[in-house]
Design an enzyme around this catalytic site. Structure first.
Site, PDB file in Angstrom:
ATOM      1  CD  GLU A 243      -2.687   1.216  -0.359  1.00  0.00           C
ATOM      2  OE1 GLU A 243      -2.126   1.882  -1.257  1.00  0.00           O
ATOM      3  OE2 GLU A 243      -3.733   0.586  -0.555  1.00  0.00           O
ATOM      4  CG  ASP A 319      -6.162   2.660  -4.725  1.00  0.00           C
ATOM      5  OD1 ASP A 319      -5.992   1.782  -5.608  1.00  0.00           O
ATOM      6  OD2 ASP A 319      -5.529   3.735  -4.726  1.00  0.00           O
TER       7      ASP A 319
HETATM    8  O1  AHR Z   1       0.827   0.460  -3.297  1.00  0.00           O
HETATM    9  C1  AHR Z   1       0.566   0.748  -4.621  1.00  0.00           C
HETATM   10  C2  AHR Z   1      -0.859   1.148  -4.828  1.00  0.00           C
HETATM   11  O2  AHR Z   1      -1.097   2.378  -4.217  1.00  0.00           O
HETATM   12  C3  AHR Z   1      -1.914   0.298  -4.222  1.00  0.00           C
HETATM   13  O3  AHR Z   1      -2.177  -0.910  -4.909  1.00  0.00           O
HETATM   14  C4  AHR Z   1      -3.084   1.210  -4.289  1.00  0.00           C
HETATM   15  O4  AHR Z   1      -4.042   0.920  -3.324  1.00  0.00           O
HETATM   16  C5  AHR Z   1      -2.488   2.580  -4.115  1.00  0.00           C
HETATM   17  O5  AHR Z   1      -2.891   3.423  -5.134  1.00  0.00           O
END
Ligand code: AHR
Length: 521
Positions: A243, A319
């Site tokens: 994340e 996300d």
């Molecule tokens: O960590 C990379 C990305 O960042 C994740 O998959 C996403 O949730 C966020 O935009």
């Protein structure tokens, strides 16, 4: 001057794959009878290692020796009817013929990827999260059920083809790691299908589809986005999506131990436990696993302790970012941090399962006369480059989904039975019918077939296993010690260590090894 890096060779197992998985699973289970251990599939091996699967997804095969349920569900567009696709036998391979007959004359989407673990952690169309998907209601798209055909142990099967916009998710799981609990995961991907969008993931994510902050997810990422982490070469890389960061090692950004990997069938692993995690990967068709990272949590705030939420995602970011592309064949998540030995036994089982692109799957087996293909370089500098013609010369160019139609057509070839030898092949230009790849003074060109014996011989190439162990190498029919090679982005027939600069022994094995890829046009 083109940067050339050394070839990567993954460790080769000394045992046959089947014997290795039987032995390793037997050792892990504390039993010594190979017949017992021989039936062990991925999740049997993880269970024997004390780290059982809590989710097991595959559209190609059973992941438990005893599993005999549905692998996935398809929905056809003609009448919106659905059909579960099961196995040919318990512990066996997908019944692709059932899909073919149900979907005949119409199109089908994969609607559910069933969890074989018994915990009900099935994957379905991802709902909107931080980002809405392109389908009605803000859901992500479902995968076309026939877009990723494969063979597995001589049986036809289909993978999950993730075009940008496609995504699967389960936000209400059972038994998946939360907080800083330990877990492991592996997936088998198509290592030649990827992009630089965020984020082709499989693994643990937020239960509300939103970015809930550093450490709220832990998933395998595969692709060549460089916004966060990256490794050597141009990618693609296996990284951990934790994340707000794809990590290739302990440092945010670059880590030198995470190489570009593009095996046609790629085993990718991420695992994590309190202040400790690892990235491992290997060729799902042969050999063992390499460890690209094994150490403490990243040098960045928020990732120790982890705050995993326990949803499962496929093909998207935590996300619901859905700009990514890739192909998934199988994957599992475990409870507990699997040992390297357990994973090595799982890898031996994946190799024994026998993924190939075509019936037979031998060297050059993917070069089927009549099929359209593109030829991708495997040297780490150049894995985004394809053989194409340009001003009649054969060169390599970076081709992507956003390349022009002309570039895509120039990089597409129709495989023909060899003009000079039926056991070999020739490559006819897609956009210049009757023109073929041929060598002249050791350099390759696109030229019209003049019907001469010399043209036929110059335009005939005999495939063999790639000299680097990847893909195919193409020996010239009339200069059999010379192989199709890229050098400074121009294509030649080259002999290793010969007198021309393009015969250079440096990176020769990689430069003469080509992946037979999906056609760009
Ligand atoms: O960590 C990379 C990305 O960042 C994740 O998959 C996403 O949730 C966020 O935009």
């Amino acid at each position: 001057m083109m940067v050339r890096s050394g070839s990567r060779h993954l460790r080769k197992t000394l045992l046959s794959a089947g014997a290795a998985v039987a032995l390793a699973a037997g050792l892990l289970a504390g039993v010594s009878t190979p017949s017992q251990a021989a039936a062990s599939l991925s999740c049997d091996v993880y269970a024997a290692g004390g780290t059982p699967c809590v989710a097991a997804h595959s559209t190609t095969r059973a992941l438990y020796g005893s599993y005999n349920g549905a692998l996935y569900q398809v929905r056809r567009s003609s009448d919106n009817a659905t059909r579960d696709i099961g196995l040919l036998s318990a512990g066996g391979y997908a019944d692709a013929a059932a899909q073919d007959s149900f979907c005949a004359g119409t199109t089908c989407l994969i609607t559910v990827i069933y969890d074989q673990s018994g915990r009900g952690n099935h994957l379905r169309q991802a709902p909107p999260g931080g980002f809405p998907g392109p389908a009605p209601g803000g859901y992500d798209n479902l995968a076309n059920a026939t877009a990723a055909p494969t063979m597995i142990n001589g049986h036809k099967a289909y993978g999950v083809y993730v075009a940008p916009g496609t995504g699967y998710r389960n936000n209400a799981t059972n038994g998946v790691a939360k907080g800083d609990q330990p877990e492991g995961m592996y997936a088998v991907f198509d290592g030649t299908h990827y992009n630089g969008g965020c984020c082709f993931d499989y693994g643990n994510a937020e239960t509300n589809g939103r970015d809930n902050g550093n450490g709220t997810m832990e998933a395998i990422y595969f692709g060549n986005i460089k916004v966060w982490g990256y490794g050597t070469g141009n990618g693609p890389w296996v990284m951990a999506d934790l994340e707000n960061g794809l990590f290739s090692g302990v440092n945010p950004g670059y880590n030198a131990n995470d190489p570009t990997v593009s095996h046609r069938y790629l085993t990718a692993i991420v695992k994590g436990e309190p202040n400790h995690w690892a990235i491992r990967a290997g060729n799902a068709q042969s050999g063992g696993l390499s460890t690209f990272y094994n150490g403490p949590r990243p040098n960045a705030p928020g990732y120790n302790p982890m705050k995993k939420e326990g949803a499962i995602i496929l093909g998207i970011g935590g996300d619901n970012s859905h700009g990514s592309a890739g192909t998934f064949y199988e994957g599992v998540m475990t409870s507990g941090y699997p040992s390297d030995a357990t994973e090595n036994a799982v890898q031996a089982g994946i190799v024994a399962a026998g993924y190939t692109t075509t019936p037979g799957g031998g060297p050059g087996g993917t070069l089927t006369p009549g099929s359209s293909i593109s030829l991708r370089a495997t040297t780490s500098c150049c894995t985004d480059r394809f053989i194409r013609h340009q001003n009649d010369r054969a060169v390599t160019s970076v081709i992507t989904s956003s390349s022009s139609s002309v570039d895509k057509n120039d990089a597409t070839w129709i495989v023909r039975t060899g003009l000079a030898a039926a056991s070999c092949v020739s490559f006819e230009s897609k956009n210049y019918p009757g023109d073929y790849l041929r060598h002249q003074n050791y350099q390759l060109y696109r030229q019209h077939n003049d019907g001469s014996a010399l043209f036929a011989a110059d335009a005939t190439f005999c495939p063999q296993t790639g000299k680097s162990g990847q893909g195919v190498s193409l020996a010239s029919a009339n200069f059999p010690d010379r192989f199709v090679r890229h050098y400074n982005n121009t294509v030649y027939i080259a002999s290793e260590g010969g007198s021309h600069d393009f015969d250079s022994a440096s990176a020769w094995a990689d430069d003469v090894s080509w992946l037979v890829d999906r056609p760009w046009a």
